[in-house]
Structures are given as C-alpha cells and as structure tokens.
Design a protein around this motif. Structure first.
Motif, PDB file in Angstrom:
ATOM      1  N   GLU A  88       1.706 -20.300  -9.562  1.00 20.71           N
ATOM      2  CA  GLU A  88       0.954 -19.045  -9.714  1.00 20.71           C
ATOM      3  C   GLU A  88       0.729 -18.408  -8.347  1.00 20.71           C
ATOM      4  N   VAL A  89       0.758 -17.070  -8.333  1.00 21.82           N
ATOM      5  CA  VAL A  89       0.298 -16.328  -7.165  1.00 21.82           C
ATOM      6  C   VAL A  89      -1.166 -15.985  -7.401  1.00 21.82           C
ATOM      7  N   LEU A  90      -2.022 -16.235  -6.412  1.00 24.56           N
ATOM      8  CA  LEU A  90      -3.462 -16.080  -6.583  1.00 24.56           C
ATOM      9  C   LEU A  90      -3.951 -14.761  -5.967  1.00 24.56           C
ATOM     10  N   PHE A  91      -4.959 -14.177  -6.608  1.00 27.41           N
ATOM     11  CA  PHE A  91      -5.494 -12.884  -6.174  1.00 27.41           C
ATOM     12  C   PHE A  91      -7.018 -12.908  -6.143  1.00 27.41           C
ATOM     13  N   GLU A  92      -7.548 -12.022  -5.325  1.00 28.26           N
ATOM     14  CA  GLU A  92      -8.978 -11.766  -5.297  1.00 28.26           C
ATOM     15  C   GLU A  92      -9.155 -10.258  -5.204  1.00 28.26           C
ATOM     16  N   ASN A  93      -9.726  -9.672  -6.266  1.00 31.35           N
ATOM     17  CA  ASN A  93      -9.877  -8.210  -6.323  1.00 31.35           C
ATOM     18  C   ASN A  93      -8.557  -7.489  -6.090  1.00 31.35           C
ATOM     19  N   GLN A  94      -7.516  -7.977  -6.759  1.00 23.53           N
ATOM     20  CA  GLN A  94      -6.170  -7.394  -6.696  1.00 23.53           C
ATOM     21  C   GLN A  94      -5.585  -7.388  -5.284  1.00 23.53           C
ATOM     22  N   VAL A  95      -5.923  -8.407  -4.533  1.00 20.80           N
ATOM     23  CA  VAL A  95      -5.326  -8.643  -3.213  1.00 20.80           C
ATOM     24  C   VAL A  95      -4.749 -10.063  -3.227  1.00 20.80           C
ATOM     25  N   ALA A  96      -3.457 -10.204  -2.901  1.00 19.99           N
ATOM     26  CA  ALA A  96      -2.841 -11.529  -2.894  1.00 19.99           C
ATOM     27  C   ALA A  96      -3.499 -12.408  -1.839  1.00 19.99           C
ATOM     28  N   LYS A  97      -3.913 -13.605  -2.254  1.00 23.72           N
ATOM     29  CA  LYS A  97      -4.628 -14.504  -1.356  1.00 23.72           C
ATOM     30  C   LYS A  97      -3.934 -15.847  -1.164  1.00 23.72           C
ATOM     31  N   GLY A  98      -2.845 -16.081  -1.903  1.00 23.66           N
ATOM     32  CA  GLY A  98      -2.166 -17.359  -1.752  1.00 23.66           C
ATOM     33  C   GLY A  98      -1.425 -17.749  -3.001  1.00 23.66           C
ATOM     34  N   ILE A  99      -1.127 -19.038  -3.129  1.00 24.31           N
ATOM     35  CA  ILE A  99      -0.388 -19.546  -4.278  1.00 24.31           C
ATOM     36  C   ILE A  99      -1.030 -20.837  -4.765  1.00 24.31           C
ATOM     37  N   ARG A 100      -0.679 -21.205  -6.003  1.00 25.81           N
ATOM     38  CA  ARG A 100      -1.123 -22.487  -6.566  1.00 25.81           C
ATOM     39  C   ARG A 100       0.104 -23.323  -6.894  1.00 25.81           C
ATOM     40  N   ILE A 101       0.084 -24.576  -6.461  1.00 23.43           N
ATOM     41  CA  ILE A 101       1.127 -25.544  -6.792  1.00 23.43           C
ATOM     42  C   ILE A 101       0.438 -26.712  -7.472  1.00 23.43           C
ATOM     43  N   PHE A 147      12.946   4.103 -10.294  1.00 23.30           N
ATOM     44  CA  PHE A 147      12.582   3.552 -11.593  1.00 23.30           C
ATOM     45  C   PHE A 147      12.743   2.041 -11.655  1.00 23.30           C
ATOM     46  N   ARG A 148      13.178   1.435 -10.564  1.00 20.25           N
ATOM     47  CA  ARG A 148      13.305  -0.023 -10.509  1.00 20.25           C
ATOM     48  C   ARG A 148      12.010  -0.594  -9.945  1.00 20.25           C
ATOM     49  N   PRO A 149      11.670  -1.853 -10.268  1.00 25.91           N
ATOM     50  CA  PRO A 149      10.484  -2.455  -9.660  1.00 25.91           C
ATOM     51  C   PRO A 149      10.523  -2.341  -8.144  1.00 25.91           C
ATOM     52  N   LYS A 150       9.353  -2.123  -7.539  1.00 24.50           N
ATOM     53  CA  LYS A 150       9.252  -1.823  -6.114  1.00 24.50           C
ATOM     54  C   LYS A 150       9.129  -3.091  -5.266  1.00 24.50           C
ATOM     55  N   ASN A 151       9.536  -2.990  -4.009  1.00 23.22           N
ATOM     56  CA  ASN A 151       9.323  -4.086  -3.060  1.00 23.22           C
ATOM     57  C   ASN A 151       7.839  -4.263  -2.762  1.00 23.22           C
ATOM     58  N   VAL A 152       7.130  -3.139  -2.632  1.00 24.56           N
ATOM     59  CA  VAL A 152       5.679  -3.177  -2.430  1.00 24.56           C
ATOM     60  C   VAL A 152       5.033  -3.012  -3.800  1.00 24.56           C
ATOM     61  N   HIS A 153       4.354  -4.021  -4.272  1.00 19.72           N
ATOM     62  CA  HIS A 153       3.825  -3.983  -5.629  1.00 19.72           C
ATOM     63  C   HIS A 153       2.704  -2.944  -5.741  1.00 19.72           C
ATOM     64  N   PRO A 154       2.794  -2.036  -6.710  1.00 15.84           N
ATOM     65  CA  PRO A 154       1.817  -0.957  -6.802  1.00 15.84           C
ATOM     66  C   PRO A 154       0.456  -1.361  -7.358  1.00 15.84           C
ATOM     67  N   TYR A 155       0.350  -2.569  -7.922  1.00 17.74           N
ATOM     68  CA  TYR A 155      -0.883  -2.962  -8.588  1.00 17.74           C
ATOM     69  C   TYR A 155      -1.681  -4.011  -7.824  1.00 17.74           C
ATOM     70  N   ALA A 156      -1.239  -4.345  -6.614  1.00 16.59           N
ATOM     71  CA  ALA A 156      -1.976  -5.311  -5.799  1.00 16.59           C
ATOM     72  C   ALA A 156      -1.579  -5.140  -4.342  1.00 16.59           C
ATOM     73  N   LYS A 157      -2.520  -5.416  -3.475  1.00 18.04           N
ATOM     74  CA  LYS A 157      -2.235  -5.369  -2.048  1.00 18.04           C
ATOM     75  C   LYS A 157      -1.739  -6.741  -1.573  1.00 18.04           C
ATOM     76  N   LYS A 158      -0.952  -6.694  -0.517  1.00 20.86           N
ATOM     77  CA  LYS A 158      -0.449  -7.913   0.143  1.00 20.86           C
ATOM     78  C   LYS A 158       0.496  -8.718  -0.747  1.00 20.86           C
ATOM     79  N   LEU A 159       1.063  -8.075  -1.786  1.00 19.48           N
ATOM     80  CA  LEU A 159       2.045  -8.713  -2.658  1.00 19.48           C
ATOM     81  C   LEU A 159       3.342  -7.910  -2.563  1.00 19.48           C
TER      82      LEU A 159
END
Length: 473
Positions: free
Chosen positions: A249-262, A452-464
């Motif tokens: 999983e990729v982890l978020f806090e208030n729609q900001v990427a904060k790390g990953i879960r393994i 129209f293709r998915p973006k490199n910079v994700h529009p729904y979260a920062k730092k992702l």
C-alpha cells in the motif's frame, strides 16, 4: 537534509527516475517484488541460454543514453548498441520476403520495382510523417499535462489539429501506398504498443518512419543489459535497491503521500513514485478513496486495454542461419487475425514474431546453439472468451510449432529443443502486475492518449507520482 523518495517497481521508468533523483541529491530506495530489476525488461536464463523477457527492439538509442549522460558518465561505458541492417525481415503467407532496411535508396528502389508509383508515395509518407513527429514530440510527447489549461488552450489545440489523428494508422498509410503488402509492412508496428493498426490513431505511423530514419539497434547482451546498466549507475550514485519485496500500500495523510506499507511495516518518505502499471496501482496500492479520485475500481476495469502476448523462449541445440535478428511472419488473413485478437478470440492463423539475438551475440546461447524468442499477439484477459488452461497452452504451442516447422532450418526443431518455457497473459498479470495481463497497459486510443492518459503527477494527491506503463506519454 536530503529528502527520501521511495520508488515502487524497477521497470525502466522506475530505474531511470531513481537514477535521476539520486543524482539530483535525493535519497532514493527502490522496491521490487521480483528477484531482479527490469520489470517487463527482465531476463530469463536456463541451460546456458539468456532471453529477454519482453522488449526486444531498440529505436533511437540516444534516448536510452541520455539518462546516463545526465549523471556525468559516458553511456558507452555502460551499454553498447549495434545498428541492424536489415532491421527485420517480413515473410508473407505466399512465402515472399521483404527486408526492411535503413538504406533509403534501396528501400525506395525495391518498393518502386514492386509497384510503380510506390516510391513517390513512400517518400511523401516519410516527409509528412516526419513533420507530424516534430509537432508530436515538441507539443505532446515531451510535454506534461498537469492541468486542463495545459491542453485546452489555443496553441496546443492548434498543434493537435496538425496531427490529424482521427484516422487509423492503416488507413493513413493506404492513402500514400496502394501495395497491400507494403501497407502491412508500414502499419503493423502499432502492435508494438498493443493496438490494432485498423484502430490505432494515425499518429502511430511515426513508428515505421522512426525505424527508417533512425534505424533499429541491438543492445549487446540483450535488452536486459540496459536495465542492468541503470541498476549499476543507480548503485554507484548511492541508491538502494530492495528485491523480493512486494509493496502492499501507498500511505497518505490528508491526501499527501507519506510512505508505503510492506506487510505490517511502515516506511516513511517525502515522496513516492509508483512504477507499477497504473491500473494495478489504483486497484491494489491506493486504498484511500479520496486519492483514487475518478479512478475507482469500476472505472479502471472499464477502461480499454492493449492486447497481450503468448511468448515462447526456446533454446535449440543447432544454428539456424536463415533467421535474422528480427523476423515477422504474417498469417493468411491479417484482418481476421486482428479482429480475433481484439474481440477476445485466440487467433486461428496468427501472425507471429521470432527474435533470435544469437545470430549476432554469442553471449546469449552456448556455442553452436540458438536462442529463439517467439511472440504471438493474443487477447488480454478481460476480453478473452477462453481460459489459459494447460491444455490451451499446449495446443497453441503446437499450432505455432507447426507454422515454424515450415521455415528453413526449423523443420526438425523439436528434435533440438534444449530449453523451453512460456509467458502467457495470466503470467503477466500475476508476475508483473499487468492489469488483465495486458502486456502494453492501457490501449493508446485517442481517448486514452496525451492529456486523456493518466498523469505522471497525480491530480488527487500531493507527493505522489506515476511512471511507466499506462501513463503519459
């Protein structure tokens, strides 16, 4: 203090991103679920044979070299490319062969000898398509679309009109060239990106133009040599690679990427780059609905996907000098072949491709032996009207073997098999996290390209950030 960036997946886009970021002063750790880097540009070894898992064709090697040069080293110290001529050989159902060459004079002459008037059409195609390529490269391929106004503005829309993308690749080629065999020769390349030339937007006619003007090259040691070169440079720069580790999983806090879960372990980061196939990532790595945005599971599953492939890796205890490095064989009815692939039916009389790097590279097979990679385009799993049971795999293997045994030097091939394995759509889904086993990711239809293709910079979260399969470009 240096910022920490985590890269999920070690496909070529993940590796190149990791190399750049590490060079630019970030602390980068790359996580890979398999036991070696490369993703689809992986490697299969056995009995002294070495096979590229997926990609086999190098075009425009300067692009491959650029990331290495960016870090201040000589790319030639890391990877060597050899031009091929002929670039590939095409064989038609009637046995006629045409060698695609970078010798423009010879190619034009051969075309004109076949069908008078073809030379003029071919040169017009190259001229017009090169012009479109310059527009596409400057305004679409090398441009990020991060917000609506990046695309929906007068300048960009005017450039888009210049591309005339509303026609299909095959129909566009047919406007220049009337010879049906040459039409196929200059339009089948859309299958490189998993879409039918009858459906693929006309912009993809740039692929055979790029081949003709820039050539096709071979990476010494096979395509995996490039992944290995990037891995080497990344480690030299101080980057860290963790293999045999699946990110859950990729982890978020208030729609900001904060790390990953393994599993039950959390790893913090200042930013996360996901190199996994975008549809797989949205369905499996992004749990937060706010971060999914419009990419709900329902939407992801309803998107259009590229075809998949059935791959056979064959080691032969003999040489087959009649083969070139790249060989394409058309089936009897190309239109039917395409219709079956993209309607979910296993092709009855399929076109297939043979890659034999051991023709020029002694490092990929024992002395006096041949390494042969056979690719057949087949439906992806969502569309497929059948299942890849062991019986289906064996039956289809025998169908392709029967076609191969009509070729010079391969009549007795089964008596010389020293190594054999396969990759099927379910393998691409399970081992390489390709949604529906679609080898080339989302289909590059007009409605799934550029903005129209998915973006490199994700529009729904920062730092992702996303890289690689299914995202722009």
């Amino acid at each position: 203090m240096k910022k920490n960036v985590l890269v999920v997946g070690s496909g070529v886009a993940g590796l190149t991103t990791a190399v750049r970021l590490q060079h630019d002063g970030y602390n980068v750790t790359l996580y890979e679920q398999r036991d070696h880097v490369g993703g689809k540009m992986g490697q299969i070894k056995g009995n002294g044979y070495t096979f590229d898992l997926g990609p086999t064709i190098v075009m425009m090697p300067h692009i491959y070299k650029e990331v290495l040069a960016y870090t201040g080293v000589n790319p030639d110290d890391y990877i060597q490319f050899q031009p091929l001529d002929p670039m590939y050989r095409i064989t038609y159902p009637d046995g006629e062969t045409i060698d695609a060459t970078t010798d423009l004079e010879k190619m034009t002459y051969d075309f004109e000898q076949r069908t008078p008037g073809t030379a003029q059409g071919f040169l017009s195609y190259l001229n017009d398509t090169y012009t479109k390529y310059q527009v596409a490269k400057d305004h679409f391929i090398e441009k990020s679309f991060r917000k609506k106004t990046d695309f929906y503005n007068p300048k960009t829309l005017w450039q888009a009109l210049k591309l005339k993308t509303f026609d299909s690749a095959h129909h566009t080629i047919a406007k220049y060239i009337k010879d049906e065999k040459i039409q196929k020769m200059l339009s089948f390349q859309t299958l490189y990106i998993g879409i039918s030339p009858k459906k693929g937007p006309s912009i993809y006619t740039i692929i055979p133009m790029i081949e003709t003007l820039y050539g096709v090259h071979y990476a010494k040691g096979g395509m995996y040599a490039y992944a290995a070169a990037l891995e080497r440079r990344f480690k030299e720069l101080g980057g860290k690679i963790v293999l045999n580790t699946r990110v859950d999983e990729v982890l978020f806090e208030n729609q900001v990427a904060k790390g990953i879960r393994i599993q039950d372990k959390t790893i913090d980061a200042d930013a996360v780059v996901v190199n996994a196939d975008f549809p797989h990532a949205m369905n499996n790595l992004i749990k937060d609905k706010r971060v999914k945005g419009k990419y709900t599971e329902e939407k992801i599953n309803n998107l259009a996907y590229s075809c998949s492939v059935f791959l056979m890796y064959i080691g032969l205890k003999k040489k087959v000098p009649s083969l070139k490095v790249h060989n394409l064989y058309f089936g009897g009815d190309f239109d039917q072949n395409l219709n079956q692939i993209f309607s979910g039916v296993l092709p009855e009389d399929p076109a297939y491709y043979i890659y034999s790097p051991s023709q020029i590279d002694d490092s990929v097979a024992p002395e006096g032996h041949e390494a042969i990679y056979v690719l057949v385009p087949v439906p992806e799993l969502k569309t497929a009207t059948f299942e890849w049971t062991e019986e289906v795999k064996e039956s289809y293997k025998q169908k392709i073997f029967a076609k191969m045994k009509t070729l010079e030097g391969l009549v007795d091939m089964e008596d010389h098999i020293d190594f054999f394995t396969t990759m099927t759509p379910p393998d691409f889904e399970a081992d390489l996290s390709a949604q529906f086993g679609a080898t080339f990711g989302l289909a590059p239809t007009l409605g799934q390209s550029n903005y129209f293709r998915p973006k490199n910079v994700h529009p729904y979260a920062k730092k992702l950030y996303f890289a690689g399969s299914s995202v722009h470009p």
